[in-house]
Design an enzyme around this catalytic site. Structure first.
Site, mmCIF file in Angstrom:
data_model
loop_
_atom_site.group_PDB
_atom_site.id
_atom_site.type_symbol
_atom_site.label_atom_id
_atom_site.label_comp_id
_atom_site.label_asym_id
_atom_site.label_seq_id
_atom_site.Cartn_x
_atom_site.Cartn_y
_atom_site.Cartn_z
ATOM 1 N N LYS A 26 0.838 -1.214 0.000
ATOM 2 C CA LYS A 26 0.000 0.000 0.000
ATOM 3 C C LYS A 26 0.873 1.265 0.000
ATOM 4 O O LYS A 26 0.590 2.244 -0.696
ATOM 5 C CB LYS A 26 -0.904 -0.033 1.243
ATOM 6 C CG LYS A 26 -1.720 1.212 1.502
ATOM 7 C CD LYS A 26 -2.824 1.400 0.504
ATOM 8 C CE LYS A 26 -3.616 2.662 0.779
ATOM 9 N NZ LYS A 26 -4.456 3.038 -0.357
ATOM 10 N N LYS A 35 0.742 12.284 5.298
ATOM 11 C CA LYS A 35 1.007 11.067 6.085
ATOM 12 C C LYS A 35 1.548 9.962 5.174
ATOM 13 O O LYS A 35 2.567 9.341 5.472
ATOM 14 C CB LYS A 35 -0.274 10.596 6.757
ATOM 15 C CG LYS A 35 -0.155 9.218 7.393
ATOM 16 C CD LYS A 35 -1.414 8.800 8.109
ATOM 17 C CE LYS A 35 -2.570 8.454 7.198
ATOM 18 N NZ LYS A 35 -2.462 7.173 6.510
#
Ligand code: NAD
Length: 333
Positions: free
Chosen positions: A193, A268
């Site tokens: 991911k 992030k």
């Protein structure tokens, strides 16, 4: 199909979680109870009100309370510190629930692989269930349609591993099995991911810059997108998350940059990509450059919407286009 799913605990009803939990409530057995928890109680109340006709929805006061009554736990919260709050808090967290090795725990947030391994090992040692990193891709539209990709830190379903069949069943309530990837071991789903988001966040900025340059050079914006779509620059972000308003009708930009994936989340995820780069000895040149731009966009009033659709109130990260086109070149450095 649904009887072995049991009661479900869903933790985190934000942009993604709300839509994922909707699909769970609609597709789990109507006799099963869905326990919901979010630190923002208003999200739980709205959810309960909207979907109560599909079966029981109970709002609880802690992740521990939700999980202790459930056979299946799903969580999706902003980052690693919230994941630790949900799972590791010795009073309110899931680590404090009664033992049950058959419990399936799907943690869908995008966090670093190391934190996921630490939390997963701690839960395994406490005997409260099988924790699997199951980050998702496909954004809010994919969550809403139940067509998400799942990148799972686990092996493929097999008869010697009963939890794996439940993993597949529950993921299929929220995603498209053609896009399920079994990455082998705890933390590996997140590793995949992080690589994907390294690309998607960097490419979105590249699209914003390329479109801005082309438009200022005199090319019509819709024509420019068509050219890119049919040439070597074609990519998902240009086609689906197009940052120039009015070019792609369904893109957030064409709806006042309505929220899909916040700029804070871009920062992030790029940060996770940068850290993973240094951890593996690959210099993350692209992610570092993109990080610096999004960091400034995140505090640019043009990228923050006042009539907030969520408690945080950010516009979609594609609003970086407004930042780069309205900020003098000198100030972008
Ligand atoms: P969001 O901020 O909209 O939602 C997060 C929710 O978690 C909020 O409702 C918040 O109140 C709740 N929360 C925060 N701390 C909590 C805690 N300790 N316990 C319970 N609830 C808590 O974020 P989002 O866009 O839904 O993203 C969630 C995660 O999914 C992130 O890790 C993100 O990177 C990932 N993700 C997002 C997208 C997207 O397109 N938005 C796509 C794929 C993955």
């Amino acid at each position: 199909m649904t009887d072995h799913v049991g009661n479900v605990a869903f933790i985190g009803l934000g942009a993604m979680g709300y839509a994922m939990a909707k699909n769970i409530r609609q597709k789990m057995a109507p006799t099963g109870t869905l326990y919901v928890f979010d630190v923002f109680r208003g999200a739980c109340e709205r959810f309960q009100d909207e979907f109560k006709d599909f079966g029981p929805i109970v709002i609880v006061d802690s992740p521990k309370e939700a999980a202790s009554m459930s056979q299946t736990i799903i969580s999706i919260v902003p980052g690693a510190s919230e994941v630790r709050d949900v799972y590791m808090n010795e009073v309110m967290g899931i680590i404090a629930i009664p033992k049950n090795v058959d419990r399936l725990i799907m943690e869908c947030s995008t966090i670093d692989s190391q934190s996921s391994r630490e939390v997963g090992e701690a839960l395994k040692n406490a005997g409260v269930g099988t924790y699997i990193d199951t980050p998702v891709s496909g954004g809010v539209p994919g969550a809403d349609a139940g067509t998400l990709s799942f990148l799972m830190g686990h092996t493929k379903p097999s008869d010697t591993d009963p939890v794996s069949h439940r993993l597949e069943t529950v993921a299929a309530m929220m995603g498209d099995p053609k896009k399920f990837f079994y990455c082998g071991k705890l933390g590996a789903g997140l590793a995949a991911k992080i690589s994907n988001n390294y690309l998607s966040c960097s490419i979105l900025l590249a699209v914003a810059e390329a479109m801005a340059i082309g438009i200022r050079s005199g090319v019509d914006e819709k024509l420019l997108h068509e050219v890119i779509q049919n040439s070597t620059g074609q990519n998902f972000m240009a086609d689906k998350v197009q940052p120039v308003p009015g070019v792609v009708p369904d893109a957030p930009s064409s709806h006042n940059y309505r929220l899909g994936f916040k700029t804070q989340m871009m920062i992030k995820d790029l940060g996770l990509g940068v850290d993973a780069g240094y951890a593996t000895g690959i210099k993350p040149t692209m992610a570092e450059a993109a990080y610096r731009v999004y960091e400034k966009a995140a505090v640019d009033p043009k990228c923050i919407v006042s009539e907030a659709p969520s408690p945080v109130g950010d516009r979609d990260g594609s609003s970086v286009y407004l930042h780069i086109t309205a900020t003098p070149e000198e100030d972008q450095k």
